[in-house]
Motif scaffolding. Structure first.
Motif, PDB file in Angstrom:
ATOM      1  N   ARG A 140       0.829  -1.211   0.000  1.00  0.00           N
ATOM      2  CA  ARG A 140       0.000   0.000   0.000  1.00  0.00           C
ATOM      3  C   ARG A 140       0.863   1.261   0.000  1.00  0.00           C
ATOM      4  O   ARG A 140       0.525   2.245  -0.659  1.00  0.00           O
ATOM      5  CB  ARG A 140      -0.941  -0.012   1.203  1.00  0.00           C
ATOM      6  CG  ARG A 140      -2.054  -1.024   1.039  1.00  0.00           C
ATOM      7  CD  ARG A 140      -2.975  -1.052   2.216  1.00  0.00           C
ATOM      8  NE  ARG A 140      -4.045  -2.013   1.995  1.00  0.00           N
ATOM      9  CZ  ARG A 140      -4.779  -2.524   2.951  1.00  0.00           C
ATOM     10  NH1 ARG A 140      -4.565  -2.183   4.198  1.00  0.00           N
ATOM     11  NH2 ARG A 140      -5.726  -3.394   2.674  1.00  0.00           N
ATOM     12  N   LEU A 141       1.972   1.223   0.762  1.00  0.00           N
ATOM     13  CA  LEU A 141       2.876   2.373   0.760  1.00  0.00           C
ATOM     14  C   LEU A 141       3.457   2.607  -0.628  1.00  0.00           C
ATOM     15  O   LEU A 141       3.523   3.742  -1.102  1.00  0.00           O
ATOM     16  CB  LEU A 141       4.020   2.150   1.757  1.00  0.00           C
ATOM     17  CG  LEU A 141       3.694   2.359   3.229  1.00  0.00           C
ATOM     18  CD1 LEU A 141       4.865   1.883   4.092  1.00  0.00           C
ATOM     19  CD2 LEU A 141       3.382   3.812   3.516  1.00  0.00           C
ATOM     20  N   GLU A 142       3.891   1.532  -1.265  1.00  0.00           N
ATOM     21  CA  GLU A 142       4.461   1.657  -2.611  1.00  0.00           C
ATOM     22  C   GLU A 142       3.412   2.144  -3.600  1.00  0.00           C
ATOM     23  O   GLU A 142       3.699   2.962  -4.475  1.00  0.00           O
ATOM     24  CB  GLU A 142       5.061   0.326  -3.073  1.00  0.00           C
ATOM     25  CG  GLU A 142       6.275  -0.103  -2.280  1.00  0.00           C
ATOM     26  CD  GLU A 142       7.420   0.896  -2.341  1.00  0.00           C
ATOM     27  OE1 GLU A 142       7.603   1.564  -3.382  1.00  0.00           O
ATOM     28  OE2 GLU A 142       8.136   1.023  -1.342  1.00  0.00           O
ATOM     29  N   SER A 143       2.189   1.651  -3.456  1.00  0.00           N
ATOM     30  CA  SER A 143       1.101   2.089  -4.326  1.00  0.00           C
ATOM     31  C   SER A 143       0.831   3.582  -4.125  1.00  0.00           C
ATOM     32  O   SER A 143       0.626   4.326  -5.087  1.00  0.00           O
ATOM     33  CB  SER A 143      -0.156   1.271  -4.024  1.00  0.00           C
ATOM     34  OG  SER A 143      -1.230   1.712  -4.801  1.00  0.00           O
ATOM     35  N   ALA A 144       0.860   4.013  -2.863  1.00  0.00           N
ATOM     36  CA  ALA A 144       0.660   5.432  -2.569  1.00  0.00           C
ATOM     37  C   ALA A 144       1.788   6.266  -3.171  1.00  0.00           C
ATOM     38  O   ALA A 144       1.560   7.352  -3.705  1.00  0.00           O
ATOM     39  CB  ALA A 144       0.578   5.655  -1.060  1.00  0.00           C
ATOM     40  N   ALA A 145       3.010   5.744  -3.090  1.00  0.00           N
ATOM     41  CA  ALA A 145       4.157   6.466  -3.665  1.00  0.00           C
ATOM     42  C   ALA A 145       4.005   6.586  -5.175  1.00  0.00           C
ATOM     43  O   ALA A 145       4.268   7.655  -5.753  1.00  0.00           O
ATOM     44  CB  ALA A 145       5.461   5.754  -3.308  1.00  0.00           C
ATOM     45  N   MET A 146       3.587   5.510  -5.820  1.00  0.00           N
ATOM     46  CA  MET A 146       3.395   5.543  -7.273  1.00  0.00           C
ATOM     47  C   MET A 146       2.265   6.498  -7.650  1.00  0.00           C
ATOM     48  O   MET A 146       2.382   7.254  -8.619  1.00  0.00           O
ATOM     49  CB  MET A 146       3.105   4.133  -7.809  1.00  0.00           C
ATOM     50  CG  MET A 146       4.294   3.192  -7.717  1.00  0.00           C
ATOM     51  SD  MET A 146       5.741   3.781  -8.615  1.00  0.00           S
ATOM     52  CE  MET A 146       5.152   3.670 -10.278  1.00  0.00           C
ATOM     53  N   ALA A 147       1.176   6.473  -6.894  1.00  0.00           N
ATOM     54  CA  ALA A 147       0.056   7.374  -7.173  1.00  0.00           C
ATOM     55  C   ALA A 147       0.488   8.832  -6.998  1.00  0.00           C
ATOM     56  O   ALA A 147       0.122   9.703  -7.798  1.00  0.00           O
ATOM     57  CB  ALA A 147      -1.121   7.051  -6.260  1.00  0.00           C
ATOM     58  N   SER A 148       1.283   9.081  -5.965  1.00  0.00           N
ATOM     59  CA  SER A 148       1.784  10.432  -5.723  1.00  0.00           C
ATOM     60  C   SER A 148       2.674  10.884  -6.881  1.00  0.00           C
ATOM     61  O   SER A 148       2.562  12.015  -7.365  1.00  0.00           O
ATOM     62  CB  SER A 148       2.570  10.473  -4.414  1.00  0.00           C
ATOM     63  OG  SER A 148       3.187  11.712  -4.250  1.00  0.00           O
ATOM     64  N   HIS A 149       3.555   9.999  -7.323  1.00  0.00           N
ATOM     65  CA  HIS A 149       4.450  10.321  -8.440  1.00  0.00           C
ATOM     66  C   HIS A 149       3.650  10.602  -9.708  1.00  0.00           C
ATOM     67  O   HIS A 149       3.916  11.564 -10.431  1.00  0.00           O
ATOM     68  CB  HIS A 149       5.431   9.168  -8.662  1.00  0.00           C
ATOM     69  CG  HIS A 149       6.344   9.368  -9.824  1.00  0.00           C
ATOM     70  ND1 HIS A 149       7.369  10.281  -9.812  1.00  0.00           N
ATOM     71  CD2 HIS A 149       6.356   8.790 -11.064  1.00  0.00           C
ATOM     72  CE1 HIS A 149       7.987  10.249 -10.970  1.00  0.00           C
ATOM     73  NE2 HIS A 149       7.399   9.357 -11.747  1.00  0.00           N
TER      74      HIS A 149
END
Length: 192
Positions: A140-149
Motif C-alpha cells: 500500500r505504501l508503494e502504491s501510494a508512492a506511485m500514485a503520488s508520483h
C-alpha cells in the motif's frame, strides 16, 4: 533444565492476548489507551469477558501477561507519537517545498517504522500474520508512492500545457511566425 525446555517450546508461540477474539482484544486495547481504570480492574473485566465468551480457563490473562502487553503497547504508542512529532517538524520544515518531497519523506518514515515493528524486541521472528500484514502495508505504501508520483507528473504536464498555450497566445500577438510559435510551444512542453 526443565525451565530451559519450557522457553524453547514457548518461543514463537502467540501470546494469550494475540489469541483473544477481536471484540475482547479491542476492549483490552481501548482500556489500556483510556487509562481511566487500573490494570487490575481491566484484567478482571477482560477475564470476565473471556468467561462470558465461553473460552477455556487457560485463556485467562495473568497480571504479568497483561503487564507485558501493556508495556509493549506503550512502547508502540511512544514510537508512533515520536514519529508524528518528527513528521510534523519535517512537514513544517518542508512546507514550502513541492508536495512530492514531503510525500517521499513521509513514506520513507513509514517504511522505517514498519521495519522497526517487524523486529521483535526478543530477537524472535515475527509471526506469519504480522509479516503478511506488513507486506500488505508495504504494498500500500508503494502504491501510494506511485500514485503520488503519477499525480505530480500530471500536475507538471497540465502546468506545462497551460504555460505553452499562454506563450502561444502572447507569441501570436507579438507577431511571431507560425513556425516560431510552434517551436516555442514545443520547447515549453519539452517535445524534441
Amino acid at each position: 533444565m526443565a525451565s530451559n525446555k519450557t522457553e524453547i517450546t514457548t518461543r514463537g508461540r502467540r501470546s494469550k492476548v494475540d489469541l483473544l477474539p477481536s471484540a475482547i482484544r479491542k476492549k483490552l486495547d481501548a482500556g489500556l489507551r483510556d487509562g481511566s481504570i487500573s490494570q487490575v480492574e481491566l484484567l478482571e473485566e477482560i477475564n470476565a469477558l473471556i468467561n462470558t465468551a465461553g473460552l477455556p480457563d487457560d485463556q485467562q490473562l495473568s497480571r504479568a501477561g497483561l503487564n507485558r502487553y501493556a508495556t509493549k503497547m506503550e512502547a508502540v504508542g511512544k514510537s508512533l507519537r515520536e514519529m508524528r512529532e518528527i513528521t510534523q517538524v519535517w512537514t513544517a520544515e518542508l512546507g514550502d517545498k513541492p508536495t512530492g518531497e514531503v510525500t517521499k519523506l513521509i513514506l520513507e518514515m513509514a517504511r522505517s517504522q514498519l521495519f522497526k515493528a517487524l523486529l521483535n524486541e526478543d530477537g524472535e521472528a515475527a509471526d506469519v500474520g504480522m509479516i503478511k500484514d506488513a507486506m500488505l502495508a508495504v504494498q500500500r505504501l508503494e502504491s501510494a508512492a506511485m500514485a503520488s508520483h503519477k499525480r505530480e507528473k500530471e500536475i507538471r504536464t497540465a502546468f506545462a500545457t497551460e504555460a505553452a498555450n499562454a506563450a502561444e497566445k502572447v507569441a501570436k500577438t507579438a507577431g511571431l511566425t507560425a513556425d516560431a510559435v510552434s517551436l516555442l510551444k514545443k520547447e515549453i512542453l519539452g517535445i524534441a
